[in-house]
Write a protein that holds these residues in place. Structure first.
Motif, short mmCIF file in Angstrom:
data_model
loop_
_atom_site.label_atom_id
_atom_site.label_comp_id
_atom_site.label_asym_id
_atom_site.label_seq_id
_atom_site.Cartn_x
_atom_site.Cartn_y
_atom_site.Cartn_z
N LEU A 13 6.81 12.87 12.18
CA LEU A 13 7.63 13.69 11.35
C LEU A 13 8.05 12.99 10.16
N CYS A 14 8.28 13.61 8.88
CA CYS A 14 8.91 13.04 7.78
C CYS A 14 10.18 13.54 7.71
N GLN A 15 11.28 12.58 7.85
CA GLN A 15 12.55 13.19 8.27
C GLN A 15 13.30 13.61 6.74
N ASN A 16 13.00 13.10 5.78
CA ASN A 16 13.44 13.59 4.67
C ASN A 16 12.18 14.07 3.63
N GLU A 17 12.15 15.27 3.45
CA GLU A 17 11.01 15.72 2.64
C GLU A 17 11.42 15.71 1.22
N THR A 18 11.01 14.65 0.40
CA THR A 18 11.45 14.26 -0.88
C THR A 18 11.04 15.31 -1.91
N VAL A 19 9.98 16.17 -1.62
CA VAL A 19 9.54 17.19 -2.72
C VAL A 19 10.63 18.30 -2.75
N ASN A 61 5.35 18.34 1.78
CA ASN A 61 3.94 17.97 1.44
C ASN A 61 3.62 16.51 2.04
N TRP A 62 4.90 15.70 2.16
CA TRP A 62 4.36 14.43 2.63
C TRP A 62 4.02 14.60 4.31
N SER A 63 4.44 15.32 5.08
CA SER A 63 4.04 15.30 6.50
C SER A 63 2.58 15.90 6.50
N ALA A 113 8.35 8.17 12.28
CA ALA A 113 9.02 8.89 11.14
C ALA A 113 8.99 8.23 9.94
N ASP A 114 8.46 9.07 8.99
CA ASP A 114 8.31 8.49 7.58
C ASP A 114 9.70 8.49 6.93
N VAL A 115 10.75 7.72 6.58
CA VAL A 115 12.11 8.07 6.39
C VAL A 115 12.17 7.47 4.85
N SER A 116 10.97 7.26 4.19
CA SER A 116 11.13 6.74 2.76
C SER A 116 12.20 7.15 1.90
N SER A 117 12.61 8.58 1.86
CA SER A 117 13.66 8.87 0.96
C SER A 117 15.05 8.92 1.63
N MET A 118 15.01 8.61 3.09
CA MET A 118 16.33 8.40 3.35
C MET A 118 16.74 7.10 3.88
N GLY A 141 0.79 -1.14 -0.16
CA GLY A 141 0.10 0.09 -0.20
C GLY A 141 0.64 1.21 0.09
N GLY A 142 2.20 1.14 -0.24
CA GLY A 142 2.81 2.33 -0.14
C GLY A 142 2.99 3.18 1.14
N ALA A 143 3.98 3.98 1.27
CA ALA A 143 3.84 4.96 2.28
C ALA A 143 2.55 5.49 2.68
N THR A 144 2.14 5.92 1.52
CA THR A 144 0.73 6.76 1.85
C THR A 144 -0.31 5.99 2.48
N LEU A 145 -0.44 4.58 2.45
CA LEU A 145 -1.25 3.88 3.54
C LEU A 145 -1.07 4.08 4.71
N GLN A 146 0.21 3.86 5.12
CA GLN A 146 0.71 4.24 6.59
C GLN A 146 0.21 5.62 7.16
N PHE A 147 0.00 6.65 6.19
CA PHE A 147 -0.62 7.94 6.86
C PHE A 147 -1.74 7.44 7.75
N ALA A 148 -2.45 6.57 7.28
CA ALA A 148 -3.65 6.10 7.90
C ALA A 148 -3.43 5.12 9.00
N VAL A 205 9.64 1.56 -0.06
CA VAL A 205 11.25 1.11 -0.45
C VAL A 205 11.64 1.46 -1.79
N GLN A 206 10.49 2.05 -2.43
CA GLN A 206 11.11 2.54 -4.11
C GLN A 206 12.01 3.45 -4.06
N LYS A 207 12.31 4.16 -3.02
CA LYS A 207 13.59 5.43 -3.26
C LYS A 207 14.54 4.67 -3.06
N ASN A 208 14.91 3.96 -2.28
CA ASN A 208 16.16 3.38 -1.97
C ASN A 208 16.65 1.67 -1.60
C1 LIG Z 1 7.67 8.79 -1.75
C2 LIG Z 1 7.07 9.19 -0.77
C3 LIG Z 1 5.78 8.66 -0.07
C4 LIG Z 1 4.67 8.13 -0.87
O1 LIG Z 1 4.90 6.87 -1.34
P1 LIG Z 1 3.86 5.89 -1.73
O2 LIG Z 1 4.69 4.66 -1.95
O3 LIG Z 1 3.78 6.57 -3.07
O4 LIG Z 1 2.78 6.11 -0.95
C5 LIG Z 1 5.58 9.20 1.15
N1 LIG Z 1 6.55 9.74 2.06
C6 LIG Z 1 7.81 10.18 1.43
C7 LIG Z 1 8.67 10.64 2.36
C8 LIG Z 1 8.14 9.95 0.25
O5 LIG Z 1 9.25 10.16 -0.22
#
Ligand SMILES: *Cc1c(COP(=O)(O)O)cnc(C)c1O
Length: 368
Positions: free
Chosen positions: A145-151, A100-102, A169-174, A74-81, A192-195
């Protein structure tokens, strides 16, 4: 065919050696006579794959024993819920909004309870991280917090002081870009699709006591979304993303074999600093993130006009430099220099930036 210099923000570059290994095992995984994609998630071959992926990640990150590791979909987005559903026990949490992610995560959490925005950098256009002022209400369920704001290309290097309130912490992009003190968090998660793999898997690491007997919001939470049951079933409540977990495991090994997280961190800063140093003296390009807040991965910058931005991105493609356009909410450019992006790619981008600047002297600032 030459591999592209791929600066995609996600899905993003995967180590070439890992892709080759996966290709070699595509038709017959270790004598099983089938691809990992074709194999039962209840088979012993797959059990070894997921066990090994978790064990490798635990070694890499130094994950303490009282933390559970889950591979979810479900991606990081599903974990927002997922986060509020599981952890909002008094329906009251604090959010640090630094991009924007946080912001999206805070908005999603508002569906489930009261969200206090504890700090935000929105007034300055998210060009920096947001820092807590003063002590945190100790009755909050967690501080997010979102520790690395990807945008925007910002990174929070110092974790907030939250007393006894767990940090989420959402650490998706770090993820796996540098060491993190796991014991300082209540919960860490990353798409995991970032790293660390193909899109579709999330790695979630949660302190055992926060899981309680089940989700904070009780039985209305979809069974799949309950962290307690996912942890107890070792991520095999239902059919997981087997291929994704297999690829994650390979990438975890690649990180380990190339020196682990300390070495990865050094290499990553070396790469992005090539760009930051150039941006700091450029008379054409301007960095977007403030110096103290700069990301280890996502380097954001712009030209003096949108037309030049467009020209830059189009010209880059002619040099085999792909995916350097900024996120649609921000514009400009973004070079995501994740773990699997080689230094050579960053050097190619730098050379192109220099030649682009030289060709656009007339648009350059004349001040220092
Ligand atoms: C890419 C990203 C998301 C969104 O990830 P999805 O897998 O598309 O839901 C959320 N948080 C951060 C920090 C991201 O870089």
């Amino acid at each position: 065919m030459a591999r592209a210099y791929n600066f995609s923000a996600g899905p993003s570059a995967i180590p070439e050696s890992v892709l080759k290994e996966a290709a070699a095992e595509m038709l017959d995984y270790k004598g099983t006579g089938m691809s990992v994609m074709e194999m039962s998630h209840r088979s012993s071959a797959f059990q070894s794959i997921i066990d090994d992926a978790e064990a490798t990640l635990r070694r890499l990150m130094g994950i303490p024993e009282n933390y559970r590791v889950m591979f979810l979909q479900g991606g990081a987005t599903l974990q927002f819920a997922g986060v509020p559903m599981n952890l909002m026990r008094t329906r009251h949490a604090g959010y640090i909004v630094s991009g924007n992610w946080s912001k999206k995560a805070a908005k999603e959490a508002e569906k489930y309870g009261t969200v206090d925005v504890l700090a935000t950098s929105e007034p300055t256009g998210f060009d920096r991280t947001a820092t807590l002022e003063g002590p945190v209400d100790q009755d909050l369920d967690y501080v997010y917090l979102c520790q690395n704001e990807t945008v925007y290309g910002t990174m929070t290097r110092e974790l907030p002081q939250t007393g006894n309130v767990p940090i989420v912490a959402d650490v998706s992009s770090m993820f796996l870009s540098c060491p993190v003190p796991v014991e300082r968090y209540g919960l860490i998660y990353a798409g995991v699709q970032k790293n660390a793999g193909p899109a579709g898997n999330v790695v979630l690491i949660c302190r055992d006591d926060l899981l309680g007997d089940g989700p904070a919001l009780g039985d209305v939470v979809p069974t799949y979304m309950g962290y307690r049951v996912q942890a107890d079933k070792d991520s095999l409540l239902n059919t997981p993303n087997t291929w994704g977990i297999y690829m994650c495991g390979k990438i975890f090994h690649w990180v380990e074999d190339t020196g682990g997280l300390d070495a990865m961190e050094r290499r990553n800063w070396d790469k992005v600093n090539l760009l930051y140093d150039y941006l700091d003296q450029s008379r054409l390009f301007s960095p977007i993130a403030k110096r103290d807040s700069r990301s280890i991965a996502n380097v954001t910058f712009r030209c003096p006009s949108k037309e030049l931005d467009k020209e830059f991105v189009a010209g880059a493609a002619e040099h085999n430099i792909l995916n350097v356009g900024g996120h649609r909410v921000l514009g400009g450019m973004r070079a995501s220099c994740y773990n699997a992006v080689p230094k050579e790619a960053v050097e190619a981008l730098l050379a192109y930036m220099e030649s682009f600047e030289a060709a656009h002297r007339a648009d350059c600032r004349t001040d220092a």
